[in-house]
Each structure stands twice: as structure tokens, then as C-alpha cells.
Design an enzyme around this catalytic site. Structure first.
Site, PDB file in Angstrom:
ATOM      1  N   HIS A  62     -14.080  -0.368  -7.840  1.00 51.10           N
ATOM      2  CA  HIS A  62     -14.568   0.843  -7.174  1.00 51.10           C
ATOM      3  C   HIS A  62     -15.150   1.806  -8.213  1.00 51.10           C
ATOM      4  O   HIS A  62     -16.187   2.425  -7.985  1.00 51.10           O
ATOM      5  CB  HIS A  62     -13.430   1.562  -6.447  1.00 51.10           C
ATOM      6  CG  HIS A  62     -13.170   1.042  -5.055  1.00 51.10           C
ATOM      7  ND1 HIS A  62     -14.180   0.713  -4.195  1.00 51.10           N
ATOM      8  CD2 HIS A  62     -12.021   0.817  -4.389  1.00 51.10           C
ATOM      9  CE1 HIS A  62     -13.656   0.297  -3.054  1.00 51.10           C
ATOM     10  NE2 HIS A  62     -12.338   0.349  -3.149  1.00 51.10           N
TER      11      HIS A  62
ATOM     12  N   GLU B   3     -14.985  -2.093   0.574  1.00 48.95           N
ATOM     13  CA  GLU B   3     -13.680  -2.707   0.333  1.00 48.95           C
ATOM     14  C   GLU B   3     -13.822  -4.207   0.069  1.00 48.95           C
ATOM     15  O   GLU B   3     -13.211  -4.739  -0.849  1.00 48.95           O
ATOM     16  CB  GLU B   3     -12.743  -2.471   1.519  1.00 48.95           C
ATOM     17  CG  GLU B   3     -12.372  -1.021   1.750  1.00 48.95           C
ATOM     18  CD  GLU B   3     -11.678  -0.381   0.549  1.00 48.95           C
ATOM     19  OE1 GLU B   3     -10.913  -1.072  -0.145  1.00 48.95           O
ATOM     20  OE2 GLU B   3     -11.913   0.808   0.293  1.00 48.95           O
TER      21      GLU B   3
ATOM     22  N   HIS C  24      -9.153  -4.259  -8.240  1.00 44.09           N
ATOM     23  CA  HIS C  24      -9.860  -3.747  -7.059  1.00 44.09           C
ATOM     24  C   HIS C  24     -10.290  -2.295  -7.305  1.00 44.09           C
ATOM     25  O   HIS C  24     -11.443  -1.932  -7.079  1.00 44.09           O
ATOM     26  CB  HIS C  24      -8.927  -3.847  -5.850  1.00 44.09           C
ATOM     27  CG  HIS C  24      -9.434  -3.162  -4.607  1.00 44.09           C
ATOM     28  ND1 HIS C  24     -10.034  -3.844  -3.576  1.00 44.09           N
ATOM     29  CD2 HIS C  24      -9.412  -1.860  -4.240  1.00 44.09           C
ATOM     30  CE1 HIS C  24     -10.374  -2.985  -2.632  1.00 44.09           C
ATOM     31  NE2 HIS C  24     -10.011  -1.769  -2.998  1.00 44.09           N
ATOM     32  N   GLU C  25      -9.370  -1.477  -7.801  1.00 43.15           N
ATOM     33  CA  GLU C  25      -9.680  -0.064  -8.035  1.00 43.15           C
ATOM     34  C   GLU C  25     -10.695   0.090  -9.163  1.00 43.15           C
ATOM     35  O   GLU C  25     -11.586   0.929  -9.092  1.00 43.15           O
ATOM     36  CB  GLU C  25      -8.407   0.725  -8.343  1.00 43.15           C
ATOM     37  CG  GLU C  25      -7.390   0.767  -7.207  1.00 43.15           C
ATOM     38  CD  GLU C  25      -7.976   1.256  -5.880  1.00 43.15           C
ATOM     39  OE1 GLU C  25      -9.001   1.950  -5.890  1.00 43.15           O
ATOM     40  OE2 GLU C  25      -7.420   0.909  -4.833  1.00 43.15           O
TER      41      GLU C  25
END
Lengths: 189, 310
Positions: free
Chosen positions: B153, B230, B149-150
Site C-alpha cells: 500500500h 486490496e 500487504h501494508e
């Protein structure tokens, strides 16, 4: 009469320029994906080299505790040497599957030698090897993703035209043999 | 994916431009206010505006190049080495390889809460930050989900935008706080004097309103850029691990205990799950939340996984 022809020529030239512009852009995009495939292959290579460097160390350590298990140790070394000399993607993936197999039998061996299992150096090597193994899997995933993009690009219109003109060929996927290695399988009882 | 990157670049420039304009406007109104209060006709407004603009440009540059350090300092994150935590290193390294990007640096916040965020200017200079609680309480599949997930980003350039917002929004809030105080405490004394023209009175009023609204403006900027990202990072992260259930189960654990001590309103939107305790409820909760509801994120991940492992 004359102005009409000039306008027609101007329009045709503009259309030609647009077509050429779009074509060049598309061609360049194919090339950049192809370079990404090369780069992805290089990423796998980096991880594989790390593993090749680790294997002799591992074999030496195991030898110290289980010298008479010659056959298994020999197989690991052989698989490694074949893999180093592999040329094509297909050969390489076969050789890698071989290594993974022989390493497994090496680990199975360690179960029978408690001293070996307790060896600090051995457990650190194991840890590194596990990390590299999973990195190889990820590098393969990235490579296969990129290959898929490249193959799709040169098989679909208008990429297929460029592929015919410039002789772009589909790339091979880096295959894995066992079903269990294809991704995390969660078994619940 | 590449569309997202350029969209984020445009947003970043837009926000910096907005910040510059805002600071310049504030400088201009302060000048007018000084003229009005002391009944002089100076060129203070222009001088202060130019001065404010110069400072704002410097701050913008500084935040572009140092925002990650500021955020790491604010949250008191410390770097960890491969030897200290090989598990985390191999997970982040592997996923970076899968995403075809350089491995970010890895930092840890010494907090028992479960949370994580990424910061930095570009993928080469990026940092992933985990809390100690997250590393200790998540299994490999869950940690992989969070790391992916990071990394998403980082790959989308969300981090540049998110991190610059921390600095700029923080500055706007500080400036408006200082000005509001000086207006309220200094403003009354002058009321007995005669006014210096309707125009400057109107301008002063506009200035005050602008400053009054600035915390709200700052909040809206912050929110506008964070909620949809997100979902996007969830789904592209799940693509990376090929296992949406890992992140879903991590989110379930995180949502129970995500309150990080060193986080505050300025940095809240960076984290994977809201690190600040929920203060608002009902309608406002949805309007002003920095993060989409966890249940909704889990639901979307479960739909992605098509029942595998959930």
C-alpha cells in the site's frame, strides 16, 4: 516540386526527432535500472557490514565459555576476513555462504554449553544476528529482482542494441548454496 | 507498479479538487439561501464562497501534510521501539529491504482485535500500524504477509489517497450534518413570506439536494478507491514474501476478529480487513463494503501460491 521536397524533409526530420526521443528515453531507463542494481547491491553491503561488526563480539563471547573450541572460532574469523576482502559478486556470495556455514557450527557449539546459552549478552547477539541474516536474505532478494529486470531490459529488443553499442553487461545474481535457504519450506506430517 | 503510483497521484489531486469545488459550492448556496431567507440582494453568496474556498484550501493543505497524524490520533496508535518488539521490527525492516524502500515507523493500537493499516504522505514518511492482538496472535509467516500487504500500500501510494480521504470525507460529512440541521430547524419559519424569485428558489433546492447527497457522495468516493487496491496489495505483498499462504492464513485469522474499537466509518477503508461491524447484508453488503470479501481474497492468494504450503 519545391514544396514537395520541403514537406518530405519536414516529415523526415519529425521521424528522426521521434526516433531520437524514444531512443534517449529508453537509454535513460536502462541507466536508471542499472543505478537501481547498484543501490540494491549497496543495501546488501550495509547488512553484510552489520554482520561483520557483530561477529568479533560473538566470537569473544563464545570464547569466554568455550575457549578450547579454537578451531571453530578460528574458522568463523577466517571466513569473515575473506568476505570483507571479497571483490566480485561471485566471490562475495561464496564468502557469505562460508560465513553462514561456520556460524551454524558456532551455534551448534552453544548447544553443548548451557552456561553460554543462558548468557544474556550471547542471546541478544544471537537475536541480532538472526535479524541481520534475514535482512541479508531480503536484500539479496531485492538485488536479484533488480538484476533480473536489468538483464531482461538489455537482452530484449531494443535494449540489446543499446547493450551492444554502450557495452552493457549482464549482472551476476547473488547465489545461495543450500536448497533450504531458498525460501520458507513448510513441512507437514 | 509505477503506473499505479501515477494513477493514485491523479486520483488524489482529483479528490482534493472535488473537495474544493464541493466546499465552494456549499458556500455559494449558503449565500444564496441567506439572500432568499432575509429577502436581500447582497453579495453574500460570492463572499461566503470565497471564504469557504479559502478554508477548504487550508484544510486540504493541512490534511496533505498532517493526515497521518490525524489518523494516528483518531485510532489512538502509539509508537513502539525496536527493544520493545525486535520481532516486529526485523520483519518490517527485512520486507522494506526486499521492496527497496525505507522502513516505515511502527505503531501499535492497544486492542485485542486483529487488524493493521498503513498511513503517511510518501514512503519516507510512512507509518505501519498493527493492533496488539495481531502481533500476539499471528506467527512469523502470517505477520510477514500482513506487513508485506501494508508495505505494498505504501509503495503504491495508496496511503496518501486513503489517508487524505479520511480527512476530507470527514469534513464533508461534518459540514453537511451542520447544514442539514440548520436547514431543517431554520427553514420553516420563512415559509409564510413571499418568495424572492424562482431562480433563487431553484438554487436553494439544488443546494439542499447537494447537501443531502453529500454523505452518499462521500461514501462512493471512499469505496471507489479502496476495494481493488486490496487485491493489488494482497498480490504484490505475496510477491514480496514469496509465500502467499502466509497472508492467506493471516486473513483467515483476522476475519474472525477484526473489529477495532477505535475505528469508525471514516477510517474503515484504511484497514487490511473491515474494522467496523457489518451492518448491511445481501446486495447492499457487496455494494457498500469497504473491503472485498475475505473468502475471495484468500481464494486469489491460494491460486497464486499454486498449492505451495496451503
Amino acid at each position: 516540386m519545391l514544396p514537395g521536397i520541403i514537406i518530405l524533409i519536414v516529415i523526415l526530420v519529425i521521424i528522426a526527432l521521434v526516433v531520437i526521443g524514444v531512443g534517449v528515453g529508453y537509454y535513460n531507463s536502462i541507466i536508471s535500472i542499472r543505478n537501481r542494481v547498484e543501490n540494491a547491491w549497496h543495501q546488501i553491503d550495509v547488512q553484510l557490514r552489520k554482520r561483520y561488526d557483530l561477529i568479533p563480539n560473538l566470537v569473544e563471547t563464545v570464547k569466554g565459555y568455550a575457549a578450547h573450541e579454537k578451531e571453530t572460532l578460528q574458522k568463523v574469523i577466517e571466513a569473515r576476513n575473506t568476505a570483507i576482502n571479497a571483490g566480485t559478486v561471485k566471490e562475495q556470495s561464496n564468502a557469505e555462504n562460508q560465513i553462514t556455514g561456520t556460524l551454524k557450527s558456532l551455534f551448534a557449539l552453544s548447544e553443548r554449553y548451557p552456561d553460554l546459552k543462558a548468557d544474556q549478552h550471547f542471546s541478544r547477539l544471537m537475536e541480532q544476528l538472526n535479524g541481520i541474516e534475514s535482512n541479508i536474505a531480503y536484500a539479496r532478494q531485492f538485488y536479484n529482482d533488480t538484476v533480473m529486470k536489468f538483464n531482461t531490459r538489455i537482452e530484449t529488443f531494443p535494449g540489446n542494441i543499446f547493450a551492444r553499442i554502450f557495452n552493457f553487461k549482464n549482472r551476476d545474481y547473488f547465489e545461495i548454496e543450500e536448497e533450504s535457504a531458498r525460501g520458507p519450506v513448510k513441512v507437514e506430517f | 507498479m509505477y503506473e499505479e503510483i501515477s494513477k493514485n497521484r491523479v486520483k488524489t489531486y482529483f479528490i482534493i479538487a472535488f473537495f474544493l469545488a464541493f466546499v465552494a459550492a456549499i458556500g455559494y448556496f449558503i449565500g444564496i439561501y441567506i439572500d432568499y431567507r432575509y429577502q436581500v440582494s447582497s453579495t453574500y453568496s460570492v463572499i461566503i464562497m470565497v471564504f469557504a474556498l479559502i478554508i477548504a484550501v487550508i484544510i486540504s493543505f493541512a490534511s496533505y501534510y498532517n493526515s497521518d497524524k490525524i489518523v494516528l490520533g483518531l485510532t489512538r496508535a502509539k509508537p513502539i521501539t525496536r527493544e520493545e518488539n525486535p520481532r516486529v521490527y526485523y520483519i518490517v525492516e527485512g520486507l522494506s529491504i526486499a521492496a527497496g524502500m525505507p522502513r516505515p515507523k511502527i505503531y501499535v493500537i492497544d486492542d485485542s482485535a486483529l487488524n493493521a493499516f498503513a498511513t503517511g504522505r510518501n514512503p519516507e514518511k510512512s507509518v505501519i500500524v498493527f493492533t496488539r492482538g495481531l502481533i500476539e496472535n499471528l506467527d512469523d509467516q502470517e505477520l510477514k504477509g500482513v506487513a508485506a500487504h501494508e508495505l505494498s500500500h505504501i509503495k503504491n501510494y495508496d496511503i496518501l489517497l486513503g489517508t487524505i480521504i479520511v480527512v476530507l470525507v470527514g469534513m464533508i460529512t461534518i459540514i453537511s450534518n451542520i447544514l442539514l440541521r440548520s436547514f431543517f430547524f431554520g427553514g420553516r419559519r420563512r415559509s409564510s413570506r413571499s418568495s424572492g424569485g424562482v431562480l433563487s428558489l431553484v438554487l436553494v433546492a439544488v443546494g439542499v439536494i447537494l447537501i443531502l447527497l453529500s454523505p452518499l457522495i462521500a461514501t462512493i468516493i471512499r469505496l471507489a478507491v479502496s476495494r481493488n487496491r486490496e487485491y493489488l496489495a494482497d498480490s504484490s505483498g505475496a510477491m514480496l514474501t514469496r509465500y502467499p499462504a502466509g497472508l492467506a492464513s493471516a486473513l483467515r485469522k483476522i476475519s474472525v476478529q477484526s473489529k477495532v474499537k477505535t475505528a469508525n466509518n471514516a477510517t474503515a477503508h484504511l484497514f487490511i480487513s473491515n474494522p467496523v461491524g457489518k451492518k448491511t447484508a445481501g446486495f447492499f453488503k457487496n455494494l457498500f463494503n469497504t473491503h472485498p470479501p475475505v473468502e475471495e481474497r484468500i481464494k486469489r492468494l491460494e491460486q497464486m501460491s499454486l498449492g505451495v504450503g496451503v
